[in-house]
Design a protein around this motif. Structure first.
Motif, PDB file in Angstrom:
ATOM      1  N   PHE A  14       6.055  10.082   5.749  1.00  0.00           N
ATOM      2  CA  PHE A  14       5.088  10.391   4.705  1.00  0.00           C
ATOM      3  C   PHE A  14       3.658  10.244   5.203  1.00  0.00           C
ATOM      4  O   PHE A  14       2.733  10.679   4.555  1.00  0.00           O
ATOM      5  CB  PHE A  14       5.278   9.466   3.503  1.00  0.00           C
ATOM      6  N   GLY A  15       3.489   9.590   6.302  1.00  0.00           N
ATOM      7  CA  GLY A  15       2.140   9.398   6.824  1.00  0.00           C
ATOM      8  C   GLY A  15       1.718   7.958   6.710  1.00  0.00           C
ATOM      9  O   GLY A  15       2.315   7.081   7.304  1.00  0.00           O
ATOM     10  N   THR A  16       0.741   7.695   5.901  1.00  0.00           N
ATOM     11  CA  THR A  16       0.087   6.399   5.891  1.00  0.00           C
ATOM     12  C   THR A  16       0.576   5.490   4.778  1.00  0.00           C
ATOM     13  O   THR A  16       0.730   5.907   3.645  1.00  0.00           O
ATOM     14  CB  THR A  16      -1.433   6.598   5.731  1.00  0.00           C
ATOM     15  N   TYR A  17       0.820   4.247   5.114  1.00  0.00           N
ATOM     16  CA  TYR A  17       1.020   3.169   4.146  1.00  0.00           C
ATOM     17  C   TYR A  17      -0.245   2.339   4.215  1.00  0.00           C
ATOM     18  O   TYR A  17      -0.599   1.826   5.272  1.00  0.00           O
ATOM     19  CB  TYR A  17       2.244   2.327   4.536  1.00  0.00           C
ATOM     20  N   MET A  18      -0.972   2.253   3.106  1.00  0.00           N
ATOM     21  CA  MET A  18      -2.289   1.621   3.146  1.00  0.00           C
ATOM     22  C   MET A  18      -2.323   0.344   2.327  1.00  0.00           C
ATOM     23  O   MET A  18      -1.723   0.274   1.259  1.00  0.00           O
ATOM     24  CB  MET A  18      -3.334   2.597   2.633  1.00  0.00           C
ATOM     25  N   ASP A  19      -3.027  -0.638   2.852  1.00  0.00           N
ATOM     26  CA  ASP A  19      -3.254  -1.875   2.116  1.00  0.00           C
ATOM     27  C   ASP A  19      -4.343  -1.641   1.086  1.00  0.00           C
ATOM     28  O   ASP A  19      -5.187  -0.773   1.232  1.00  0.00           O
ATOM     29  CB  ASP A  19      -3.667  -2.993   3.073  1.00  0.00           C
ATOM     30  N   GLY A  20      -4.309  -2.409   0.053  1.00  0.00           N
ATOM     31  CA  GLY A  20      -5.330  -2.305  -0.986  1.00  0.00           C
ATOM     32  C   GLY A  20      -4.694  -1.959  -2.321  1.00  0.00           C
ATOM     33  O   GLY A  20      -3.745  -1.176  -2.397  1.00  0.00           O
ATOM     34  N   ALA A  21      -5.221  -2.560  -3.367  1.00  0.00           N
ATOM     35  CA  ALA A  21      -4.667  -2.389  -4.709  1.00  0.00           C
ATOM     36  C   ALA A  21      -4.653  -0.932  -5.151  1.00  0.00           C
ATOM     37  O   ALA A  21      -3.724  -0.498  -5.834  1.00  0.00           O
ATOM     38  CB  ALA A  21      -5.456  -3.240  -5.697  1.00  0.00           C
ATOM     39  N   GLU A  22      -5.640  -0.157  -4.748  1.00  0.00           N
ATOM     40  CA  GLU A  22      -5.724   1.233  -5.206  1.00  0.00           C
ATOM     41  C   GLU A  22      -4.631   2.132  -4.618  1.00  0.00           C
ATOM     42  O   GLU A  22      -4.404   3.232  -5.104  1.00  0.00           O
ATOM     43  CB  GLU A  22      -7.110   1.829  -4.915  1.00  0.00           C
ATOM     44  N   PHE A  23      -3.937   1.660  -3.581  1.00  0.00           N
ATOM     45  CA  PHE A  23      -2.899   2.465  -2.942  1.00  0.00           C
ATOM     46  C   PHE A  23      -1.480   2.006  -3.289  1.00  0.00           C
ATOM     47  O   PHE A  23      -0.510   2.586  -2.808  1.00  0.00           O
ATOM     48  CB  PHE A  23      -3.068   2.441  -1.421  1.00  0.00           C
ATOM     49  N   GLN A  24      -1.342   0.963  -4.093  1.00  0.00           N
ATOM     50  CA  GLN A  24      -0.022   0.411  -4.355  1.00  0.00           C
ATOM     51  C   GLN A  24       0.904   1.399  -5.062  1.00  0.00           C
ATOM     52  O   GLN A  24       2.101   1.419  -4.816  1.00  0.00           O
ATOM     53  CB  GLN A  24      -0.131  -0.890  -5.135  1.00  0.00           C
TER      54      GLN A  24
END
Length: 53
Positions: A14-24
């Motif tokens: 899928f590509g990127t798994y990002m840290d941060g509340a907005e990406f959960q």
């Protein structure tokens, strides 16, 4: 995704798994397909124009 499933692909990135509340929400959606989070490094260097796996 259905095309790759039809072709018997075992891995779909899928590509990127990002840290941060907005990406959960996005992270939860991606993991809902039964995959796993992997660590990798990807970058582009204009001085190296060929792919090195």
């Amino acid at each position: 995704m259905l095309y790759f499933k039809e072709k018997d692909f075992d891995i779909y990135d899928f590509g990127t798994y990002m840290d941060g509340a907005e990406f959960q929400g996005l992270n939860k959606f991606e993991l809902s397909f039964g995959g796993e989070k992997l660590r990798s490094s990807n970058y582009f260097s204009p001085t190296c124009m060929h792919y090195i796996p």
